[in-house]
Design an enzyme around this catalytic site. Structure first.
Site, mmCIF file in Angstrom:
data_model
loop_
_atom_site.group_PDB
_atom_site.id
_atom_site.type_symbol
_atom_site.label_atom_id
_atom_site.label_comp_id
_atom_site.label_asym_id
_atom_site.label_seq_id
_atom_site.Cartn_x
_atom_site.Cartn_y
_atom_site.Cartn_z
ATOM 1 N N HIS A 60 -13.602 26.893 -18.354
ATOM 2 C CA HIS A 60 -13.746 27.753 -17.189
ATOM 3 C C HIS A 60 -13.606 29.207 -17.625
ATOM 4 O O HIS A 60 -12.599 29.588 -18.226
ATOM 5 C CB HIS A 60 -12.681 27.409 -16.148
ATOM 6 N N MET B 68 -11.068 27.836 -3.798
ATOM 7 C CA MET B 68 -9.990 28.643 -4.374
ATOM 8 C C MET B 68 -8.679 28.293 -3.672
ATOM 9 O O MET B 68 -8.566 28.441 -2.457
ATOM 10 C CB MET B 68 -10.287 30.130 -4.213
ATOM 11 N N MET C 172 -16.531 36.453 -10.383
ATOM 12 C CA MET C 172 -15.768 37.149 -9.341
ATOM 13 C C MET C 172 -16.174 38.619 -9.403
ATOM 14 O O MET C 172 -15.398 39.489 -9.800
ATOM 15 C CB MET C 172 -14.270 36.953 -9.574
ATOM 16 N N HIS D 255 -17.408 31.495 -13.709
ATOM 17 C CA HIS D 255 -16.993 31.820 -12.342
ATOM 18 C C HIS D 255 -17.082 33.335 -12.171
ATOM 19 O O HIS D 255 -16.251 34.076 -12.696
ATOM 20 C CB HIS D 255 -15.566 31.296 -12.154
ATOM 21 N N ASP E 194 -9.444 25.599 -7.981
ATOM 22 C CA ASP E 194 -8.955 26.579 -8.950
ATOM 23 C C ASP E 194 -7.800 27.367 -8.361
ATOM 24 O O ASP E 194 -7.936 27.996 -7.316
ATOM 25 C CB ASP E 194 -10.100 27.526 -9.322
ATOM 26 N N GLY E 195 -6.638 27.314 -9.053
ATOM 27 C CA GLY E 195 -5.509 28.134 -8.644
ATOM 28 C C GLY E 195 -4.244 27.331 -8.449
ATOM 29 O O GLY E 195 -4.194 26.451 -7.592
#
Length: 219
Positions: free
Chosen positions: A37, A142, A72, A70, A180-181
């Site tokens: 990732h 998320m 962002m 990913h 994710d997180g």
């Protein structure tokens, strides 16, 4: 009750030792990682800056693991082609960065022969992104607000995972569900029960010297 599924682990290289990135990647690859990732942050969409296209190009040279990029970033449509050429296997954009352009950007990603992913933040509802799910290869929930690693897992996001799992299964969609997180050996169980296929983990992998045991604990 959710059927049992094979859980994939995607270590987030944001938590790796940047001075030893090549060795870190080889280490988690040999330890059983399923994907890598790669968090790309621009300091605008999120209040942090990480790395970009060259990192993807260089990582592609040293591993055969799928690269899960990913983005962002604002205006991701400007960069998806370059990330595709750099070797990304998945390119995930944020609904919040695209809004009305979301469908168009997803189509652009798929036209590159790359898997198209759509991420959304903890305060964005499933209803806002539901129409795009059939056009996605991956939906990323998320479970923290994006920007920094090591945040506390937001349990309310599990309800969103369950809703998306139901949509995917009901419509027999070829779409993976990623979270994710705040993923660790405890929250990974909750995520799996809620229907997730891919668990992104940073510190829960890279903070341990025995990465194989860390990855197995998550699985």
């Amino acid at each position: 009750m959710q059927k049992e599924r094979k859980i994939k682990i995607a270590p987030s290289i944001l938590s790796a030792n940047f001075t030893e990135m090549g060795a870190e990647i080889k280490n988690v690859e040999s330890a059983g990682a399923d994907l890598l990732h790669i968090d790309v942050m621009d300091g605008v969409f999120v209040p942090n800056i990480s790395f970009g296209i060259k990192m993807v190009e260089d990582i592609r040279k040293i591993t055969n693991l799928p690269l899960d990029c990913h983005l962002m970033i604002v205006n991701p449509e400007r960069y998806v082609e370059r990330f595709g050429k750099a070797g990304a296997d998945y390119i995930t954009i944020h609904y919040e960065a695209c809004k009305e352009k979301t469908g168009e950007v997803l189509s652009k990603i798929k036209s590159l022969g790359v898997k198209a992913g759509l991420a959304f933040n903890p305060d964005t509802s499933v209803e806002l992104i539901e129409e795009f799910i059939p056009n996605c290869d991956l939906i990323l929930v998320m479970s923290v607000f994006p920007g920094f690693g090591g945040q506390k897992f937001i349990e309310d996001t599990l309800v969103k995972c369950e809703k998306i799992r139901e949509i995917i299964d009901k419509n027999k969609l070829n779409c993976e569900l990623e979270i994710d997180g705040g993923i660790n050996a405890d929250t990974s169980k909750l995520a799996a029960k809620s229907g997730c296929d891919i668990l992104v983990a940073g510190s829960a992998v890279f903070n341990f010297s025995d990465r194989r045991s860390a990855i197995n604990a998550l699985k």
